[in-house]
Scaffold this motif. Structure first.
Motif, PDB file in Angstrom:
ATOM      1  N   TYR A  46       0.842  -1.195   0.000  1.00  0.00           N
ATOM      2  CA  TYR A  46       0.000   0.000   0.000  1.00  0.00           C
ATOM      3  C   TYR A  46       0.884   1.254   0.000  1.00  0.00           C
ATOM      4  N   ILE A  94      -0.518   4.771   0.911  1.00  0.00           N
ATOM      5  CA  ILE A  94      -0.895   5.791   1.900  1.00  0.00           C
ATOM      6  C   ILE A  94      -1.073   5.154   3.278  1.00  0.00           C
ATOM      7  N   LEU A  95      -0.394   5.707   4.268  1.00  0.00           N
ATOM      8  CA  LEU A  95      -0.547   5.181   5.630  1.00  0.00           C
ATOM      9  C   LEU A  95      -1.788   5.783   6.274  1.00  0.00           C
ATOM     10  N   ASN A  96      -2.436   4.964   7.086  1.00  0.00           N
ATOM     11  CA  ASN A  96      -3.612   5.503   7.783  1.00  0.00           C
ATOM     12  C   ASN A  96      -3.161   6.448   8.904  1.00  0.00           C
ATOM     13  N   GLN A 153      -0.777   4.931  11.554  1.00  0.00           N
ATOM     14  CA  GLN A 153       0.560   4.654  11.010  1.00  0.00           C
ATOM     15  C   GLN A 153       1.304   5.960  10.706  1.00  0.00           C
ATOM     16  N   PRO A 182      -5.935  -0.526  18.144  1.00  0.00           N
ATOM     17  CA  PRO A 182      -6.801  -1.695  17.941  1.00  0.00           C
ATOM     18  C   PRO A 182      -6.255  -2.677  16.899  1.00  0.00           C
ATOM     19  N   THR A 183      -6.765  -3.888  16.940  1.00  0.00           N
ATOM     20  CA  THR A 183      -6.347  -4.908  15.968  1.00  0.00           C
ATOM     21  C   THR A 183      -6.716  -4.461  14.552  1.00  0.00           C
ATOM     22  N   GLY A 184      -5.883  -4.850  13.610  1.00  0.00           N
ATOM     23  CA  GLY A 184      -6.169  -4.587  12.202  1.00  0.00           C
ATOM     24  C   GLY A 184      -5.762  -3.205  11.731  1.00  0.00           C
ATOM     25  N   VAL A 185      -5.164  -2.413  12.625  1.00  0.00           N
ATOM     26  CA  VAL A 185      -4.813  -1.038  12.280  1.00  0.00           C
ATOM     27  C   VAL A 185      -3.527  -0.983  11.443  1.00  0.00           C
ATOM     28  N   GLY A 186      -2.733  -2.040  11.533  1.00  0.00           N
ATOM     29  CA  GLY A 186      -1.484  -2.067  10.760  1.00  0.00           C
ATOM     30  C   GLY A 186      -0.270  -1.733  11.608  1.00  0.00           C
ATOM     31  N   ASN A 220      -5.281 -13.160   8.945  1.00  0.00           N
ATOM     32  CA  ASN A 220      -6.172 -12.241   8.265  1.00  0.00           C
ATOM     33  C   ASN A 220      -7.370 -13.026   7.778  1.00  0.00           C
TER      34      ASN A 220
HETATM   35  N1  LIG Z   1      -2.074   1.684   5.158  1.00  0.00           N
HETATM   36  C1  LIG Z   1      -2.617   0.542   4.816  1.00  0.00           C
HETATM   37  N2  LIG Z   1      -3.375   0.446   3.710  1.00  0.00           N
HETATM   38  C2  LIG Z   1      -3.950  -0.728   3.363  1.00  0.00           C
HETATM   39  N3  LIG Z   1      -3.816  -1.879   4.047  1.00  0.00           N
HETATM   40  C3  LIG Z   1      -3.067  -1.856   5.156  1.00  0.00           C
HETATM   41  C4  LIG Z   1      -2.428  -0.658   5.596  1.00  0.00           C
HETATM   42  N4  LIG Z   1      -1.748  -0.950   6.726  1.00  0.00           N
HETATM   43  C5  LIG Z   1      -1.943  -2.249   6.979  1.00  0.00           C
HETATM   44  N5  LIG Z   1      -2.721  -2.797   6.042  1.00  0.00           N
HETATM   45  C6  LIG Z   1      -3.182  -4.205   5.995  1.00  0.00           C
HETATM   46  O1  LIG Z   1      -4.040  -4.400   7.113  1.00  0.00           O
HETATM   47  C7  LIG Z   1      -3.910  -5.736   7.613  1.00  0.00           C
HETATM   48  C8  LIG Z   1      -3.695  -5.708   9.122  1.00  0.00           C
HETATM   49  O2  LIG Z   1      -2.408  -5.226   9.400  1.00  0.00           O
HETATM   50  P1  LIG Z   1      -1.605  -5.729  10.690  1.00  0.00           P
HETATM   51  O3  LIG Z   1      -1.610  -7.205  10.776  1.00  0.00           O
HETATM   52  O4  LIG Z   1      -0.297  -5.030  10.703  1.00  0.00           O
HETATM   53  O5  LIG Z   1      -2.546  -5.153  11.835  1.00  0.00           O
HETATM   54  P2  LIG Z   1      -2.301  -5.176  13.392  1.00  0.00           P
HETATM   55  O6  LIG Z   1      -2.575  -3.817  13.893  1.00  0.00           O
HETATM   56  O7  LIG Z   1      -0.977  -5.759  13.715  1.00  0.00           O
HETATM   57  O8  LIG Z   1      -3.472  -6.095  13.885  1.00  0.00           O
HETATM   58  P3  LIG Z   1      -3.418  -7.626  14.404  1.00  0.00           P
HETATM   59  O9  LIG Z   1      -2.772  -7.598  15.738  1.00  0.00           O
HETATM   60  O10 LIG Z   1      -4.840  -8.017  14.466  1.00  0.00           O
HETATM   61  O11 LIG Z   1      -2.652  -8.395  13.369  1.00  0.00           O
HETATM   62  C9  LIG Z   1      -2.770  -6.373   6.826  1.00  0.00           C
HETATM   63  O12 LIG Z   1      -3.312  -7.168   5.811  1.00  0.00           O
HETATM   64  C10 LIG Z   1      -2.035  -5.194   6.224  1.00  0.00           C
HETATM   65  O13 LIG Z   1      -1.402  -5.528   4.998  1.00  0.00           O
END
Ligand SMILES: Nc1ncnc2c1ncn2[C@@H]1O[C@H](COP(=O)(O)OP(=O)(O)OP(=O)(O)O)[C@@H](O)[C@H]1O
Length: 684
Positions: free
Chosen positions: A34, A36-38, A41, A60-64, A391
């Motif tokens: 990807y 653009i960072l959210n 990030q 939170p989970t899934g934030v990246g 995932n």
């Molecule tokens: N900026 C972004 N744009 C699009 N997708 C993203 C972005 N950042 C992360 N992702 C995707 O989001 C998903 C979750 O990322 P990641 O596993 O790092 O989350 P996490 O915060 O560590 O959560 P968890 O602990 O549940 O794994 C991954 O598939 C990752 O590729």
């Protein structure tokens, strides 16, 4: 309650988005798919990639969050390029609470860092490769227990430990869970002290510049973890649940308790179809069950109930094929499945329902995961094996009961926060859906507790007191503590020190009753020191270590008057305790065995040690009682039935030594603990 995109302020200023195309050029850019960072990030990126600060990120989970850890590795690679020689003399250690996460990250990082940057990755867990491979790698993936054990011998492994430049802690909220939390705490304190140890400093080893990054779920006291890890305020990030990129609707359903937990679990299984029907909207559903049997039973029940509960959308993932040709394809697709029950289930439900647990072969598990990812399996009943980091495409995640069976002697235990967050975090993953739903089914008296966990309101407390004797002794043996001054320095480096000052009420067993925050910080410190001295005295009483008064010496070796120090010397029992990771309780049990004890008494004493006392499961009782009739010792001690964990160990060790066949799969447990106990006996 809906947890979803940011509606409330977080602890860091945002309002900008990092564009990786602009930030990075060349090979680093391709590391992430990807651009653009959210918001989350974008806030942590500059600190992770452009500074050497220790960092703590709670989000939170899934934030990246994973990319924060990756950014820190990239910084090291960039540093190598800067030096011009490109030699990688450093190591980065990734610490995760469970092996499954290490394995998952290993596969991903081998692919991404291995091919592009020539970095070698190696797993250092119970199942992993030898130390030679680990020593030759730049990225080591490990669990806190394993790395704690390895780093205890840091002087003997100076080449390995001295190279550790970066420690990446994933799911850091497990710091508050016993026993992993205490292992992590002990490990990090050791590394912090090692960092400024003369041996490391004089040689200029990479560990003298150790950097620590921790990523965790949302926490109310992330600042305490930051303070403990010596992260500056600008490197401590706390994003609440409103920053989830995909909104997650969480429901906590409290049910009236049944007469016993087993029946309650049955009640929940009975309610599951209705809950799936109500919340799944016909989309992919993951149900976390408390046991393997529970997962199988629920999957069978759902398959039997047909498609009336919203899980039988056969069109999804199959290109809408109908009729016989579809059935043939289905049969072929499932032909490699080895578990008959699973295969039958997939065939009878047209692939819509399956189960997943550690009792399946690795191939079967992978096959089920793939079918779920592809959208063939629509409802997957799983144990916690699927909770870690994957995932998943689940729209709905259900936790079917929040207690799990730990066997006779331990009984039912509540699911810890990290498990709950991991499980609900599998729903609504980015890239699969624009929202998700999680349902926690629990008893009425616990619904508020689980709602507060899901909101990230659970405070993380130190777990060190539960292993204080062992941790203190380990540091004495590893030369981190050689005298009382060192011991106090170590104590001040702990998370326990931070938390006792913040929340003395939680640590009443350590502090005198009535200690409150408004006591001068100093007095809490003094109480803690007194507690540590008590533990040192207990260790000395069992010959684990010895406290010796030594006279301070001047530079030319002459004694200095009134300068007595108390040296702490490890003894054989202490070294064995540290090396074999046995508890102080075990040392006490073994030391209490009289020197003229019979073989039977000695063996039985060993089997009472906590390390070998595993709970007796209901299904194990019969095979254990059968074995009891065949082993050499049983009558002398009057054991008629295997009811206690020590009986189970007593029978199993004799069965192993006597080469008796153990038919029951779950009883074919590792006899390593028995070997450890034997080595302790031999040393004693
Ligand atoms: N900026 C972004 N744009 C699009 N997708 C993203 C972005 N950042 C992360 N992702 C995707 O989001 C998903 C979750 O990322 P990641 O596993 O790092 O989350 P996490 O915060 O560590 O959560 P968890 O602990 O549940 O794994 C991954 O598939 C990752 O590729």
């Amino acid at each position: 309650m809906i947890f979803g995109p940011n509606r409330e302020p977080c602890s860091q200023p945002l309002g900008f988005a990092v564009d990786l195309d602009r930030e990075l050029g060349g090979k680093f850019r391709n590391l992430w798919p990807y651009r653009i960072l959210n918001e989350v990030q974008s806030a942590f990126w500059p600190v992770c990639f452009n500074t050497d600060h220790n960092v703590v990120i709670a989000a939170p989970t899934g934030v990246g969050k994973t990319m924060a850890l990756e950014a820190a590795i990239c910084r090291l690679l960039q540093e190598d390029e800067g030096t011009g020689n490109g030699r990688k003399t450093w190591k980065a250690v990734y610490v995760a609470p469970v092996k499954a996460l290490c394995q998952q990250r290993l596969v991903d990082w081998q692919r991404r860092f291995g091919t592009r940057f020539g970095l070698k990755c190696a797993e250092l867990t119970g199942d992993s490769a030898g130390m030679r491979e680990v020593a030759a790698s730049q990225i080591i993936l490990t669990t806190p227990e394993k790395f704690d054990a390895v780093s205890r011998d840091w002087r003997d492994n100076l080449y390995l430990l001295g190279s550790v430049r970066l420690v990446l802690i994933d799911e850091a909220h497990f710091l508050g869970e016993d026993p992993r939390g205490s292992a992590l705490e002990a490990l990090i304190c050791r590394l912090k002290i090692m960092k400024s140890h003369k041996v490391i400093m004089d040689k200029g080893l990479p560990a003298s510049k150790l950097r620590i990054l921790a990523a965790s779920a949302t926490l109310p006291n992330v600042e305490d973890i930051g303070r403990w890890l010596e992260a500056p305020p600008e490197a401590i990030f706390n994003f609440d649940y409103t920053y989830r990129p995909v909104p997650l609707e969480i429901h906590v359903l409290g049910y009236a308790n049944a007469s016993n937990p087993f029946l309650f679990q049955r009640t929940l299984e009975g309610r599951a179809p209705e809950v799936i029907g109500r919340y799944s909207e016909g989309k992919a559903t993951l149900v976390f069950c408390g046991s393997k049997k529970g997962a199988e039973a629920l999957a069978t029940k759902l398959a039997g109930a047909g498609s009336g509960f919203g899980f039988g959308n056969k069109q999804v993932g199959r290109g809408g094929m109908q009729g016989r040709s579809q059935q043939r394809l289905e049969a072929e697709r499932f032909s490699n499945i080895q578990n008959h029950k699973l295969k039958d289930l997939l065939l009878t439900s047209d692939g819509a329902v399956a189960f997943h647990h550690a009792g399946l072969t690795a191939e079967d598990r992978t096959c089920v995961e793939t079918l779920f990812q592809q959208g063939v399996v629509r409802t997957l009943c799983s144990t916690s094996t699927l909770a870690q980091g994957i995932n998943s495409p689940a729209f709905l995640a259900i936790i079917l009961g929040t207690t799990f069976w730990r066997g006779t002697g331990t009984g039912y235990e509540d699911l810890p926060v990290s498990a709950v967050l991991q499980m609900i975090g599998r729903a609504g993953r980015p890239g699969y859906d624009d929202r998700g739903v999680a349902v926690i089914m629990t008893s009425k008296d616990k619904d508020l507790m689980y709602m507060s966990m899901a909101e990230g309101q659970e405070v993380v407390e130190s777990q060190l007191p539960a292993r204080f004797h062992e941790s203190l002794n380990a540091e004495v043996c590893s030369n981190v503590i050689s005298d009382l001054g060192d011991a106090i320095r170590w104590l001040r480096s702990t998370f326990l020190w931070v938390r006792t000052h913040r929340n003395p009420d939680y640590y009443t067993a350590l502090l005198p009753r009535g200690t409150v925050c408004r006591d001068a910080d100093n007095s809490i410190g003094e109480y803690l020191k007194a507690y540590m001295l008590r533990i040192l005295a207990e260790l000395e009483a069992e010959n684990v270590l010895r406290l010796e008064k030594t006279v301070g010496l001047s530079r030319d070796g002459a004694p200095i008057e009134n300068q007595e120090t108390e040296t702490i010397v490890p003894l054989v029992a202490g070294r064995v305790m540290s090396k074999t990771l046995v508890s102080f309780e075990t040392i006490k049990i073994l030391r209490a065995v009289p020197s003229d004890a019979s073989l039977e008494d000695l063996l039985y004493a060993c089997c009472g040690c906590p390390e070998v006392c595993n709970p007796v499961r209901k299904a194990e009782k019969r095979p254990l009682n059968d074995l009891l009739k065949r082993v050499r010792f049983s009558k002398g001690l009057g054991i008629k039935k295997c009811t206690h964990p020590s009986h189970k160990a007593f029978v199993l060790v004799q069965a192993c030594l006597g080469n008796l066949e153990i038919v029951d799969f779950t009883l074919k447990v590792c006899d390593n603990p028995m070997c450890l106990i034997s080595s302790v006996c031999a040393e004693e």
